[in-house]
Design a protein around this motif. Structure first.
Motif, PDB file in Angstrom:
ATOM      1  N   PHE A   1       0.927  -0.664   0.195  1.00  0.00           N
ATOM      2  CA  PHE A   1       0.016  -0.165   0.105  1.00  0.00           C
ATOM      3  C   PHE A   1       1.214   1.426   0.452  1.00  0.00           C
ATOM      4  N   ASN A   2       0.326   1.916  -1.052  1.00  0.00           N
ATOM      5  CA  ASN A   2       1.440   2.738  -1.073  1.00  0.00           C
ATOM      6  C   ASN A   2       0.013   4.895   0.151  1.00  0.00           C
ATOM      7  N   SER A   3       1.113   5.396   0.648  1.00  0.00           N
ATOM      8  CA  SER A   3       0.278   6.180   1.078  1.00  0.00           C
ATOM      9  C   SER A   3       0.394   7.301   0.462  1.00  0.00           C
ATOM     10  N   ALA A   4      -0.621   7.991   0.625  1.00  0.00           N
ATOM     11  CA  ALA A   4      -0.567   8.869   0.107  1.00  0.00           C
ATOM     12  C   ALA A   4       0.796  10.143   0.631  1.00  0.00           C
ATOM     13  N   ARG A   5       0.927  11.527  -0.168  1.00  0.00           N
ATOM     14  CA  ARG A   5       1.983  12.747  -0.055  1.00  0.00           C
ATOM     15  C   ARG A   5       1.289  13.092   1.797  1.00  0.00           C
TER      16      ARG A   5
ATOM     17  N   VAL B   1     -12.785  -5.586  12.398  1.00  0.00           N
ATOM     18  CA  VAL B   1     -12.959  -4.841  11.607  1.00  0.00           C
ATOM     19  C   VAL B   1     -14.070  -4.147  10.564  1.00  0.00           C
ATOM     20  N   ASP B   2     -13.895  -3.699  10.002  1.00  0.00           N
ATOM     21  CA  ASP B   2     -15.363  -3.517   9.144  1.00  0.00           C
ATOM     22  C   ASP B   2     -14.971  -3.861   7.878  1.00  0.00           C
ATOM     23  N   ASN B   3     -13.958  -3.207   7.389  1.00  0.00           N
ATOM     24  CA  ASN B   3     -13.288  -2.793   5.938  1.00  0.00           C
ATOM     25  C   ASN B   3     -11.728  -2.896   6.539  1.00  0.00           C
ATOM     26  N   TYR B   4     -11.309  -4.830   6.415  1.00  0.00           N
ATOM     27  CA  TYR B   4      -9.387  -4.629   7.013  1.00  0.00           C
ATOM     28  C   TYR B   4      -8.249  -3.601   5.965  1.00  0.00           C
ATOM     29  N   GLU B   5      -8.787  -4.259   4.784  1.00  0.00           N
ATOM     30  CA  GLU B   5      -7.906  -3.254   3.241  1.00  0.00           C
ATOM     31  C   GLU B   5      -7.826  -1.328   3.873  1.00  0.00           C
ATOM     32  N   GLN B   6      -8.623  -0.958   4.130  1.00  0.00           N
ATOM     33  CA  GLN B   6      -9.182   0.285   4.497  1.00  0.00           C
ATOM     34  C   GLN B   6      -8.576   0.376   5.825  1.00  0.00           C
ATOM     35  N   PHE B   7      -8.730  -0.458   6.756  1.00  0.00           N
ATOM     36  CA  PHE B   7      -8.232  -0.083   8.174  1.00  0.00           C
ATOM     37  C   PHE B   7      -6.744  -0.116   8.233  1.00  0.00           C
ATOM     38  N   VAL B   8      -5.628  -0.632   7.115  1.00  0.00           N
ATOM     39  CA  VAL B   8      -4.575  -0.784   6.803  1.00  0.00           C
ATOM     40  C   VAL B   8      -4.267   0.846   6.409  1.00  0.00           C
ATOM     41  N   GLU B   9      -4.818   1.155   5.489  1.00  0.00           N
ATOM     42  CA  GLU B   9      -4.495   2.285   4.252  1.00  0.00           C
ATOM     43  C   GLU B   9      -3.991   3.684   5.662  1.00  0.00           C
ATOM     44  N   ILE B  10      -5.835   3.915   6.283  1.00  0.00           N
ATOM     45  CA  ILE B  10      -5.890   5.189   7.419  1.00  0.00           C
ATOM     46  C   ILE B  10      -4.370   4.711   8.751  1.00  0.00           C
ATOM     47  N   GLN B  11      -5.118   3.720   9.319  1.00  0.00           N
ATOM     48  CA  GLN B  11      -3.775   3.091  10.486  1.00  0.00           C
ATOM     49  C   GLN B  11      -1.941   3.870  10.182  1.00  0.00           C
ATOM     50  N   SER B  12      -2.031   3.044   8.977  1.00  0.00           N
ATOM     51  CA  SER B  12      -0.881   3.312   8.272  1.00  0.00           C
ATOM     52  C   SER B  12      -0.862   5.097   8.624  1.00  0.00           C
ATOM     53  N   GLU B  13      -1.683   5.759   8.030  1.00  0.00           N
ATOM     54  CA  GLU B  13      -1.468   7.429   7.269  1.00  0.00           C
ATOM     55  C   GLU B  13      -0.914   7.783   9.027  1.00  0.00           C
ATOM     56  N   THR B  14      -1.846   7.143   9.684  1.00  0.00           N
ATOM     57  CA  THR B  14      -1.568   7.616  11.459  1.00  0.00           C
ATOM     58  C   THR B  14      -0.436   7.576  12.107  1.00  0.00           C
TER      59      THR B  14
ATOM     60  N   GLY C   1       7.803   0.430  11.083  1.00  0.00           N
ATOM     61  CA  GLY C   1       6.644  -0.603  10.931  1.00  0.00           C
ATOM     62  C   GLY C   1       6.600  -1.082  12.581  1.00  0.00           C
ATOM     63  N   SER C   2       7.296  -1.164  13.442  1.00  0.00           N
ATOM     64  CA  SER C   2       6.637  -1.682  15.060  1.00  0.00           C
ATOM     65  C   SER C   2       5.809  -1.168  15.715  1.00  0.00           C
ATOM     66  N   GLU C   3       5.749   0.355  15.240  1.00  0.00           N
ATOM     67  CA  GLU C   3       4.179   0.811  15.456  1.00  0.00           C
ATOM     68  C   GLU C   3       2.512   0.468  14.724  1.00  0.00           C
ATOM     69  N   LEU C   4       3.366   0.923  13.518  1.00  0.00           N
ATOM     70  CA  LEU C   4       2.218   0.629  12.338  1.00  0.00           C
ATOM     71  C   LEU C   4       1.119  -1.560  13.381  1.00  0.00           C
ATOM     72  N   GLN C   5       2.506  -2.145  13.599  1.00  0.00           N
ATOM     73  CA  GLN C   5       2.188  -3.194  13.183  1.00  0.00           C
ATOM     74  C   GLN C   5       1.069  -3.345  15.128  1.00  0.00           C
ATOM     75  N   THR C   6       1.855  -2.421  16.200  1.00  0.00           N
ATOM     76  CA  THR C   6       0.428  -2.459  17.016  1.00  0.00           C
ATOM     77  C   THR C   6      -0.784  -2.092  16.684  1.00  0.00           C
ATOM     78  N   ARG C   7      -0.834  -1.227  15.708  1.00  0.00           N
ATOM     79  CA  ARG C   7      -1.969  -0.915  15.626  1.00  0.00           C
ATOM     80  C   ARG C   7      -2.625  -1.679  14.994  1.00  0.00           C
ATOM     81  N   LEU C   8      -2.060  -2.819  13.792  1.00  0.00           N
ATOM     82  CA  LEU C   8      -2.812  -3.307  13.262  1.00  0.00           C
ATOM     83  C   LEU C   8      -2.752  -5.180  13.893  1.00  0.00           C
TER      84      LEU C   8
END
Length: 280
Positions: free
Chosen positions: A96-100, A131-144, A177-184
């Motif tokens: 997943f490529n995050s937006a700028r 989760v409601d939509n895990y793909e959208q969840f990954v995108e939002i949590q990645s940006e956060t 990566g560590s913080e994102l793994q905790t969120r996901l």
């Protein structure tokens, strides 16, 4: 919710059983035993409703009247609980490529940052039900997570102490990566890699920060040059005195050091001046 194994039966054996039931129902109908023939057809319909095909790197999540019964990960054709619903969940590695994103670093400077996240689903039950939509969840949590990490460090560290986004990309990627793994974790997703793909100052301060970087680079270079010039002058004087080539008093030492420093530190090549001595 935790993934577990659903009941299943080899699909080819199930197909053989269905063919046997068809043959039995035909035999009963020919013999005039319509009741037994109907029962055989009814059993065949019930069993056929539980047939499903699982592709490689895919999971089928089985629910029976709203209750989670388990997941099937093995590829092939299977017979599972009749009249159950099945939803597919991909287990393939995805990125997943995050937006700028435009955020402020720890010093308040606006920067642009983006990252690529490589992940895969490791728990199909959590991904589908927690989760409601895990793909959208990954995108939002990645940006956060990317915003949070970007605000903890400066874009560049001019004092050469501590981490910076530009100078410590490996450490920043590891922390992201560590913080994102905790969120996901709760979504049944494993983060394989997280790495910055874009990092730059925002347009409104890019020119000013470029001048600051150039000034810092010039000062650092000047510092190295001065340190080297002092060492060279010291070695030259020590060597002259050690080998007894010339005797230098304090005044001549100062003059020599001054000449060497000017020749080494100057931005332009030094012009030699020949001392021919005095006429008298």
């Amino acid at each position: 919710m935790t993934e577990n194994q659903a009941w299943k039966m080899n699909g080819f054996l199930a197909l053989l059983l269905l063919l046997v039931l068809i043959a039995v129902s035909i035999f009963f109908f020919v013999q005039g035993m319509f009741f037994y023939g109907s029962v055989a057809i009814f059993i065949m319909i019930i069993l056929s409703s539980g047939m499903l095909i699982v592709q490689p790197n895919q999971a089928k999540v089985i629910t029976f009247f709203g209750r989670y019964m388990g997941s099937i990960r093995e590829s092939g054709i299977w017979l599972t609980i009749p009249f159950s619903n099945n939803k597919k969940v991909s287990l393939r590695v995805r990125n997943f490529n995050s937006a700028r994103l435009k955020v402020n670093d720890v010093e308040g400077n606006p920067i642009e940052i983006a990252a690529v996240i490589v992940f895969k689903v490791v728990d199909s039950a959590r991904a589908l039900f927690d989760v409601d939509n895990y793909e959208q969840f990954v995108e939002i949590q990645s940006e956060t997570a990317l915003r949070h990490v970007a605000t903890k460090y400066p874009y560049d560290n001019f004092e050469e102490t501590g981490y910076s986004l530009r100078g410590n990309t490996e450490e920043i990627a590891s922390e992201l990566g560590s913080e994102l793994q905790t969120r996901l974790e709760g979504a049944g997703v494993e983060v394989i890699e997280a790495r910055l793909t874009h990092l730059a100052y925002a347009t409104e301060i890019a020119s000013a920060m470029l001048q600051r970087q150039q000034a810092s680079a010039i000062l650092a270079a000047r510092k190295k040059i001065v340190e080297g010039a002092v060492g060279m002058a010291q070695m030259a004087i020590e060597k002259l005195q050690k080998e007894g080539i010339v005797e230098l008093d304090d005044e001549r030492k100062v003059t020599m050091i001054n000449n060497l420093m000017v020749a080494i530190v100057s931005e332009k090549p030094a012009q030699p001046v020949i001392n021919a001595g005095s006429l008298y």
